[in-house]
Design an enzyme around this catalytic site. Structure first.
Site, PDB file in Angstrom:
ATOM      1  N   ASP A  58      22.557  53.187  74.103  1.00  8.45           N
ATOM      2  CA  ASP A  58      21.840  52.633  75.249  1.00  8.45           C
ATOM      3  C   ASP A  58      22.449  51.270  75.605  1.00  8.45           C
ATOM      4  OD1 ASP A  58      19.759  52.480  77.136  1.00  8.45           O
ATOM      5  OD2 ASP A  58      18.431  51.430  75.741  1.00  8.45           O
ATOM      6  N   HIS A  59      22.772  51.074  76.858  1.00  5.33           N
ATOM      7  CA  HIS A  59      23.334  49.799  77.334  1.00  5.33           C
ATOM      8  C   HIS A  59      24.557  49.337  76.545  1.00  5.33           C
ATOM      9  CE1 HIS A  59      20.164  49.003  80.261  1.00  5.33           C
ATOM     10  NE2 HIS A  59      19.305  49.406  79.344  1.00  5.33           N
ATOM     11  N   ASP A  87      26.984  49.988  80.393  1.00  8.31           N
ATOM     12  CA  ASP A  87      26.251  49.172  81.362  1.00  8.31           C
ATOM     13  C   ASP A  87      27.089  47.951  81.727  1.00  8.31           C
ATOM     14  OD1 ASP A  87      24.617  47.566  82.826  1.00  8.31           O
ATOM     15  OD2 ASP A  87      23.101  47.289  81.269  1.00  8.31           O
ATOM     16  N   GLU A 129      25.579  52.479  85.104  1.00 12.24           N
ATOM     17  CA  GLU A 129      24.442  51.794  85.757  1.00 12.24           C
ATOM     18  C   GLU A 129      24.927  51.049  86.990  1.00 12.24           C
ATOM     19  OE1 GLU A 129      21.417  50.092  83.336  1.00 12.24           O
ATOM     20  OE2 GLU A 129      20.991  48.464  84.727  1.00 12.24           O
ATOM     21  N   HIS A 148      15.357  53.112  83.888  1.00 12.18           N
ATOM     22  CA  HIS A 148      15.191  52.201  82.750  1.00 12.18           C
ATOM     23  C   HIS A 148      13.938  51.361  82.957  1.00 12.18           C
ATOM     24  CE1 HIS A 148      19.060  52.468  80.445  1.00 12.18           C
ATOM     25  NE2 HIS A 148      19.279  53.267  81.465  1.00 12.18           N
ATOM     26  N   ILE A 172      12.290  54.304  77.293  1.00 14.02           N
ATOM     27  CA  ILE A 172      11.101  53.603  76.795  1.00 14.02           C
ATOM     28  C   ILE A 172      11.447  52.850  75.510  1.00 14.02           C
ATOM     29  CG2 ILE A 172       8.774  53.884  75.825  1.00 14.02           C
ATOM     30  CD1 ILE A 172       8.762  54.578  78.773  1.00 14.02           C
TER      31      ILE A 172
HETATM   32  P1  13P Z   1      11.208  49.170  78.404  1.00 17.72           P
HETATM   33  O1  13P Z   1      11.399  48.232  77.265  1.00 17.72           O
HETATM   34  O2  13P Z   1      10.645  48.540  79.624  1.00 17.72           O
HETATM   35  O3  13P Z   1      10.467  50.402  77.968  1.00 17.72           O
HETATM   36  O4  13P Z   1      12.693  49.661  78.834  1.00 17.72           O
HETATM   37  C1  13P Z   1      13.449  50.406  77.935  1.00 17.72           C
HETATM   38  C2  13P Z   1      14.841  50.612  78.392  1.00 17.72           C
HETATM   39  O5  13P Z   1      15.161  50.627  79.559  1.00 17.72           O
HETATM   40  C3  13P Z   1      15.842  50.821  77.340  1.00 17.72           C
HETATM   41  O6  13P Z   1      17.109  51.033  77.867  1.00 17.72           O
HETATM   42  O1  G3H Z   2      17.575  47.775  76.921  1.00 22.24           O
HETATM   43  C1  G3H Z   2      16.764  48.072  76.103  1.00 22.24           C
HETATM   44  C2  G3H Z   2      15.880  47.180  75.450  1.00 22.24           C
HETATM   45  O2  G3H Z   2      14.549  47.299  75.664  1.00 22.24           O
HETATM   46  C3  G3H Z   2      16.395  45.949  74.843  1.00 22.24           C
HETATM   47  O3  G3H Z   2      16.681  46.381  73.573  1.00 22.24           O
HETATM   48  O4  G3H Z   2      16.449  44.329  72.166  1.00 22.24           O
HETATM   49  O5  G3H Z   2      17.544  46.391  71.303  1.00 22.24           O
HETATM   50  O6  G3H Z   2      18.691  44.994  73.050  1.00 22.24           O
HETATM   51  P1  G3H Z   2      17.380  45.444  72.486  1.00 22.24           P
HETATM   52 ZN    ZN Z   3      17.390  49.958  79.711  1.00 19.92          ZN
END
Ligand code: 13P
Ligand code: G3H
Ligand code: ZN
Length: 269
Positions: free
Chosen positions: A81-82, A103, A133, A195, A218
């Protein structure tokens, strides 16, 4: 079993539901996500950020997820993720991730295209799908609809995360701009990702799914449940931390179950 995200997400889009991408950094959170998924027979995406990897090591996180997936009847995707660099993406590919996100949305459009394209070339060599993204979350601005077609065509991404007004974390008065979502769906047929799923009204989420969102991330709501459960556990006269953490797991299971029901992915595994 561990699977690629591609078919799962395409199936979700066709049938108009969304698959939750749930973040984890430890065993307890992963267990909760999988328990909720198994109870409701939902496909799952389990995701780790760079910060999660820095906290728990990519080898540990991927071993946990791969073992859990191998023992589960559910289709489970292990997703980065990201991801912020080609290096992180490579590391995750070496460690068996079955989906990656790059990202570069904070960079100028042309640079976002260049880096995303490099990641797509690398990941596709290993048959791993890529999420890009376009539009930066939490900046009060939305995805620029006029850039969508060019971004998708030039990068070759499989899925596109779009900025519709949500932000990471829980904010007051968070709402989605569904008109922009509709405009985006006129520009591309690839699956779209939302997201910042915590803190949004259920109705906005339902409408976004109807209009084409088929993966929803989430994190914060799960962390909040972890903390709440921890407080409940600590309030007991208990010194075995495993007994204390059971409260966190139970509270996180409830959150993930609610999201699965909201996203419509129950009984889709
Ligand atoms: P939230 O923390 O708002 O649920 O977003 C999660 C997210 O986008 C992780 O990539
Ligand atoms: O992007 C997703 C998150 O909610 C931030 O996560 O604290 O693990 O980077 P992180
Ligand atoms: Zn995110």
């Amino acid at each position: 079993m561990l699977v690629s995200s591609k078919d799962l997400i395409l199936q979700a889009r066709k049938k108009k539901y969304a698959i939750g991408s749930f973040n984890f950094s430890n065993l307890e959170t992963l267990k909760a996500i999988i328990s909720a998924g198994e109870k409701l027979k939902s496909p799952l995406i389990v995701s780790t950020t760079e910060k999660a990897i820095a906290y728990a090591k990519v080898e540990y996180l991927s071993a946990l997820a791969q073992k859990a997936a191998a023992q589960s009847p559910l289709p489970i995707v292990l997703n980065l993720d990201h991801g912020k660099s080609l290096e992180t993406v490579s590391l995750c590919l070496e460690n068996g991730y079955t989906s990656v996100m790059i990202d570069s949305s904070h960079l100028p459009f042309k640079n976002n295209i260049t880096i995303t394209k490099q990641v797509v070339e690398l990941a596709h060599r290993q048959n791993v799908p890529v999420e890009g993204e376009l539009g930066e979350l939490g900046t009060q601005s939305f995805t620029d609809v006029s850039q969508v077609r060019q971004f998708v065509e030039q990068t070759g991404v499989d899925f596109l995360a779009v900025a519709l007004g949500s932000a990471h974390g829980v904010q007051k008065e968070e709402h989605l701009n569904l008109e922009i979502l509709e405009e985006i769906t006129k520009q591309t047929t690839i699956p779209l990702v939302l997201h910042g799923g915590s803190g949004l009204p259920d109705e906005d989420i339902k409408q976004a799914i109807r209009k084409g969102i088929c993966k929803i991330n989430i994190d914060t709501d799960i962390r909040t449940a972890f903390k709440q459960g921890l407080k409940e556990g600590l309030a007991k006269d208990e010194s075995d931390f495993r007994e204390i953490l059971k409260f966190s797991i139970e509270d996180m299971i409830k959150v993930v179950e609610d999201k699965i029901k909201l996203f419509g992915s129950e009984n889709k595994a």
